[in-house]
Write an enzyme that holds these catalytic residues in place. Structure first.
Site, PDB file in Angstrom:
ATOM      1  N   ALA A 476      11.155 -45.873  33.807  1.00 26.86           N
ATOM      2  CA  ALA A 476      10.303 -44.679  33.820  1.00 26.86           C
ATOM      3  C   ALA A 476       9.690 -44.446  35.201  1.00 26.86           C
ATOM      4  O   ALA A 476       9.791 -43.361  35.772  1.00 26.86           O
ATOM      5  CB  ALA A 476       9.214 -44.813  32.764  1.00 26.86           C
ATOM      6  N   ASP A 502      18.494 -52.955  39.188  1.00 29.34           N
ATOM      7  CA  ASP A 502      17.973 -53.051  37.822  1.00 29.34           C
ATOM      8  C   ASP A 502      19.098 -53.622  36.964  1.00 29.34           C
ATOM      9  O   ASP A 502      20.224 -53.110  37.007  1.00 29.34           O
ATOM     10  CB  ASP A 502      17.536 -51.674  37.301  1.00 29.34           C
ATOM     11  CG  ASP A 502      16.682 -51.768  36.040  1.00 29.34           C
ATOM     12  OD1 ASP A 502      17.055 -52.550  35.129  1.00 29.34           O
ATOM     13  OD2 ASP A 502      15.667 -51.072  35.950  1.00 29.34           O
ATOM     14  N   ARG A 513      11.270 -40.300  28.698  1.00 33.80           N
ATOM     15  CA  ARG A 513      10.421 -40.432  29.885  1.00 33.80           C
ATOM     16  C   ARG A 513      11.217 -40.763  31.146  1.00 33.80           C
ATOM     17  O   ARG A 513      10.752 -40.497  32.241  1.00 33.80           O
ATOM     18  CB  ARG A 513       9.336 -41.495  29.642  1.00 33.80           C
ATOM     19  CG  ARG A 513       9.903 -42.859  29.339  1.00 33.80           C
ATOM     20  CD  ARG A 513       8.858 -43.781  28.731  1.00 33.80           C
ATOM     21  NE  ARG A 513       9.361 -45.126  28.583  1.00 33.80           N
ATOM     22  CZ  ARG A 513      10.194 -45.520  27.637  1.00 33.80           C
ATOM     23  NH1 ARG A 513      10.611 -44.645  26.742  1.00 33.80           N
ATOM     24  NH2 ARG A 513      10.617 -46.757  27.572  1.00 33.80           N
ATOM     25  N   LYS A 526      21.290 -48.603  34.378  1.00 29.81           N
ATOM     26  CA  LYS A 526      20.215 -47.716  34.812  1.00 29.81           C
ATOM     27  C   LYS A 526      20.289 -47.415  36.308  1.00 29.81           C
ATOM     28  O   LYS A 526      20.134 -46.273  36.738  1.00 29.81           O
ATOM     29  CB  LYS A 526      18.849 -48.329  34.480  1.00 29.81           C
ATOM     30  CG  LYS A 526      18.463 -48.261  33.032  1.00 29.81           C
ATOM     31  CD  LYS A 526      17.036 -48.768  32.832  1.00 29.81           C
ATOM     32  CE  LYS A 526      16.610 -48.598  31.376  1.00 29.81           C
ATOM     33  NZ  LYS A 526      15.217 -49.047  31.155  1.00 29.81           N
ATOM     34  N   ASP A 574       8.250 -53.973  34.720  1.00 32.27           N
ATOM     35  CA  ASP A 574       7.494 -53.921  33.469  1.00 32.27           C
ATOM     36  C   ASP A 574       7.010 -55.292  33.029  1.00 32.27           C
ATOM     37  O   ASP A 574       6.644 -55.466  31.874  1.00 32.27           O
ATOM     38  CB  ASP A 574       8.343 -53.296  32.358  1.00 32.27           C
ATOM     39  CG  ASP A 574       9.601 -54.114  32.051  1.00 32.27           C
ATOM     40  OD1 ASP A 574       9.826 -55.132  32.725  1.00 32.27           O
ATOM     41  OD2 ASP A 574      10.342 -53.731  31.127  1.00 32.27           O
ATOM     42  N   ASN A 575       7.004 -56.283  33.942  1.00 34.60           N
ATOM     43  CA  ASN A 575       6.481 -57.594  33.556  1.00 34.60           C
ATOM     44  C   ASN A 575       5.840 -58.288  34.746  1.00 34.60           C
ATOM     45  O   ASN A 575       6.229 -58.067  35.901  1.00 34.60           O
ATOM     46  CB  ASN A 575       7.584 -58.466  32.943  1.00 34.60           C
ATOM     47  CG  ASN A 575       8.641 -58.851  33.948  1.00 34.60           C
ATOM     48  OD1 ASN A 575       8.520 -59.877  34.625  1.00 34.60           O
ATOM     49  ND2 ASN A 575       9.680 -58.032  34.088  1.00 34.60           N
ATOM     50  N   CYS A 630      -4.230 -72.549  13.128  1.00 33.20           N
ATOM     51  CA  CYS A 630      -4.612 -72.431  11.719  1.00 33.20           C
ATOM     52  C   CYS A 630      -5.132 -71.025  11.418  1.00 33.20           C
ATOM     53  O   CYS A 630      -4.928 -70.490  10.319  1.00 33.20           O
ATOM     54  CB  CYS A 630      -5.657 -73.480  11.354  1.00 33.20           C
ATOM     55  SG  CYS A 630      -7.262 -73.251  12.170  1.00 33.20           S
TER      56      CYS A 630
END
Length: 865
Positions: A476, A502, A513, A526, A574-575, A630
């Site tokens: 995007a 990419d 987008r 991409k 994106d990370n 837990c």
């Protein structure tokens, strides 16, 4: 010399784009907007969840429906208008009507990415339609190429003007303001390095949700019988309430008067407590439990007309607090420019001292007419910059304001998010070259970059064209950056080069987008598709597209010589892990880095300059607080706990266990040896899961997958709850004598499955399909038919469940594992290995499983249901 890369030049991939199947050409744009509303409603599509998954997550279904029913006018199709139209078509409004009576000229090519040299001389609006329609065939796009009358505005819910005189804007805005219902009116301009937005959404505009955030909640720990009452909440999570917020209570035991659903105002908000503006002295005594939830009431805004607001603008929305005095001056400057254009019928000439002085004189005259509200000082140097670049519509400014205005239209049509109220001004004069520019530097060269040259000069333009840029990511953000770089002429000479990488491929959900991609590109890389599209915007772009992930493993590709050759790096990632790696390389090689990111309607950007600014990795968010195991497994009390548990179950059942099965089948003896060597509870649990997957839970048909999913539902949402409440009844006490089910623990109730409940059936559908994919089982067409799926589910026979005595359920928040160690682990492991080896002999030759990785944006693999 770089080693061979796993990629191709964008030029070489042109055939890939050319040979792709094309959709049917859109119908010719009509030169009007009159269309039968019933016919338009019939053509309005249902929400395509695969396409609009991200928007649905941000806006919600009701907002999207309102947006999908909205008709919008965009007047002025230079760079700013093109950006606004692009954003609205991607968002999926019902229709967009383009108005422009001008013809395409060379200056338009520096900011309108829909246009090319072959469009010069054509009507701007009509020239934009074909490429704009490609973005979303569900949106009706039409044009108006003649004079616009105010009566025509009644066809729209929102109208946007990007190139209109103040006199005409006042006329149109008065009509929109008094129309029933009111028509949202937006006027926006980009002039060189300066921009403005004005919004008028009518006499009374209701904002249904001011920030789009989920209502804040808290778990009650105690409530006093006082006036006012003090409410304390559990201290494991800070409250996000503010003084004046309205809240409602539920599940309160003892002081049940508060469970009436009536909104109550709070004050004295603290991190873990607040005061309730209510007398609770006569209420029942608080015993336990209780959830307090923020109520978000609608907000009504009363907008002034442009005629009123231009004289009394009120408070300006600030974008830069270091320029606190700038908005009033720019408010004056845009009025002066309007007067200049009205009287001289042209823009000021770039670098002309005479024209700049003329605009300054207009500004001084307007200022003097303001009486007591006039400005004490006028920054003439700033007005000179404003006048000099006022004809230019710069792509970066158009992109920024296109995003802002597009979002304002969404707000106007949907009522979600607080709108801009009412004037917004922005400038970026710090982007100008440090050395003074002569008038000769700003003269046009009869090129597509003349608008940029009129602001920055020829020297900087040539430097941009020769730049060597590395862009990491082409999603995007990457699509936006590539479009911007191409329009600006960056890396558009033989000496310049843009390298984009990419390793991802295009999915349907990207298309709403990532606007350089089309539906016929799904499944293609991409980077290569984006690079090809960018070259269509500017054929002189010198770009190389790769499919390598930038990481330590590819430093033979992106080696020292590659990094040394660069002028700048652009992140479109994106990370955080990838961002940190690129940042570290930029620090090492001392390269400027443009870092940015988005999250829903939020975004951030950071410019990193060596030896001048902080680098990206220099400051990091504190680690997120991890909930005890837990709590996640047995005592969740917020949505984050539920999401953490669901993600863990997804990965365990559909990714990790199938991966372990494949690891065993590919090397049985090695796998057994590794289990024996480990010899612990974790190795034992791992073997048990593999055996369970290949034995009891093995699926051979899709009906087996449905059975597995139905049993999982019963286990997760009924049997485990029954066992938990059997072990810890509602009146259970701790060893210290306190109620066991006290905040933040919430006493659970088992779910009773119903095939007529859509949420229950959706769980079964998602789980069945995912399970079938792991076993390579074909998914029948009837699976997505709710009626037939319900019939298949109802055939499943459930075993009786009886809670057991003596079952240990972990309650120690310090426990890191739910597995219990045993002195006999080694012996148990031997038995399990023998059992696993026997099971493997029953499997068909070549049997393997298909692990599924969780993909947050994918709807096709049902992992988000």
């Amino acid at each position: 010399m770089l080693p061979q890369k796993r990629g191709v030049d964008a030029g070489e991939v042109q055939d890939l784009h050319n040979k792709a199947p094309r959709p049917a050409a859109p119908a010719p744009a009509q030169d009007h907007h009159k269309e039968d509303p019933a016919h338009m409603a019939a053509r309005a599509p249902e929400i395509d969840e695969d396409l609009h998954s991200r928007q649905l997550a941000v806006y919600g279904r009701e907002t999207m429906k309102r947006l999908f029913g909205s008709n919008v006018l965009v007047s002025g199709l230079q760079g700013l208008g093109a950006e606004i139209a692009k954003n609205l078509v991607l968002a999926g409004v019902k229709s967009v009507t383009l108005h422009d009576d001008g013809k395409v000229d060379l200056w338009d090519l520096s900011s309108n990415f829909f246009l090319s040299e072959k469009d010069i001389g054509l009507n701007r609006a009509q020239a934009c339609v074909p490429k704009l329609q490609e973005l979303n065939n569900a949106v009706i796009i039409s044009t108006i190429t003649g004079d616009l009358t105010k009566e025509q505005l009644s066809n729209f819910q929102a109208v946007v003007f990007t190139d209109i005189s103040i006199e005409k804007a006042v006329e149109f805005d008065d009509y929109c303001h008094s129309h029933q219902p009111p028509i949202a009116f937006i006027k926006s301009e980009v002039r060189g390095l300066f921009g403005s937005v004005f919004c008028d959404f009518g006499p009374e505009f209701t904002v249904l949700d001011v920030d789009g955030e989920e209502p804040h909640t808290g778990i009650v720990a105690s409530i006093s019988n006082d006036n006012p009452a003090l409410v304390s909440c559990v201290d494991d999570e800070r409250l996000e309430f503010q003084d004046g917020d309205l809240v409602i209570f539920s599940e309160v035991h003892g002081m049940t008067e508060l469970n009436d659903g009536k909104p109550r105002k709070i004050k004295s908000a603290r991190p873990y407590s607040f005061t309730l503006e209510e007398d609770t002295t006569s209420y029942g005594t608080y015993i336990r439990g209780g959830i307090v939830t923020q109520v978000k009431p609608p907000k009504v805004l009363k907008f002034k007309t442009l005629k009123e607001a231009i004289k009394e603008p009120g408070e300006f929305l600030m974008s830069d607090f270091s320029k606190f005095d700038r908005p009033p001056l720019l408010h004056l400057a845009f009025q002066a420019l309007d007067k200049f254009r009205t009287e001289l019928l042209r823009f000021p000439i770039a670098g002309s001292a005479e024209d700049a002085q003329k605009l300054i004189d207009f500004a001084i005259s307007i200022n003097e007419s303001l009486g007591e509200s006039k400005l004490e000082e006028i920054d003439k140097k700033l007005l000179q910059h404003f006048a000099s670049g006022s004809r230019a519509i710069l792509n970066p400014m158009a992109a920024m304001f296109g995003g802002i205005v597009g979002q304002e239209v969404v707000k106007a049509c949907s009522g979600k998010f607080h709108p801009l109220y009412q004037f917004f001004y922005f400038d970026s004069v710090e982007s100008l070259p440090i050395e003074p520019l002569e008038a000769s530097d700003l003269k046009p060269e009869n090129s597509r970059y003349d608008a940029q040259i009129s602001v920055f000069g020829t020297k900087l333009q040539k430097k941009l064209e020769q730049s060597k840029i590395f862009m990491v990511g082409s999603g995007a953000l990457g699509c936006e950056f590539l479009k911007n770089l191409a329009l600006m002429g960056i890396s558009c000479s033989e000496n310049g080069k843009l390298t984009v990488t990419d390793d991802d491929v295009i999915e349907k959900s990207n298309l709403s987008r990532q606007f350089l991609f089309r539906d016929w590109n799904i499944g293609q890389p991409k980077s290569t598709v984006a690079a090809t599209a960018a070259m269509a915007i500017n054929p002189k772009l010198h770009v190389e597209a790769l499919q390598n992930r930038a990481s330590p493993e590819t430093e033979n590709v992106f080696n020292d010589a590659f990094w040394e050759s660069l002028d700048a790096v652009v992140n479109a990632l994106d990370n955080v892990t990838a961002r940190m790696y690129i940042d570290s390389r930029c620090v090492y090689f001392q390269k400027p880095l443009l870092e940015s990111g988005t999250l829903g309607a939020k975004c951030n950007t950071q410019m990193v300059i060596p030896h001048l600014t902080e680098n990206y990795g220099a400051s990091r968010d504190p680690p997120e607080k991890q909930a005890p195991m837990c709590t996640v497994h047995s005592f969740p009390h917020n949505i984050d706990h539920c999401l953490t548990w669901a993600r863990s179950e997804f990965e365990g059942l559909l990714e990790k266990t199938p991966t372990e099965v494949n690891a065993f089948l590919s090397n049985p003896s090695g796998y057994a040896t590794a289990a024996r060597t480990a010899g612990d509870a974790q190795a034992r649990d791992q073997l048990e899961r593999v055996i369970e997957c290949l034995n009891r839970d093995k699926c051979d048909t899709f009906q087996d997958c449905i059975t597995w999913a139905r049993l999982k539902f019963e286990d997760y949402f009924a049997n485990r709850v029954k066992q938990l409440t059997f072990t810890f009844p509602e009146d259970a006490m701790t060893s210290s004598g306190a109620p066991f089910w006290s905040a933040p623990k919430r006493f659970p109730r088992p779910l009773e499955f119903s095939s007529s409940d859509p949420s229950h059936l959706n769980f079964l559908l998602a789980a069945s399909i995912l399970r079938a994919e792991t076993f390579g089982i074909p998914i029948p067409d009837w699976a997505k038919n709710p009626k037939k799926l319900a019939e298949a589910v109802d055939k499943v026979i459930l075993p009786d469940f009886q809670p057991k005595q003596g079952v240990k359920i972990e309650t120690d928040e310090k426990a890191t594992s739910l597995s219990s160690a045993s002195v006999d682990d080694a012996a148990v492991i031997e038995e399990l290995i023998a059992k696993l080896e026997a099971i493997s002999k029953t499997l068909p030759p070549g049997f393997h499983m298909n692990p599924i990785q969780f993909e947050k944006v994918s709807m096709s693999n049902w992992s988000r249901i």
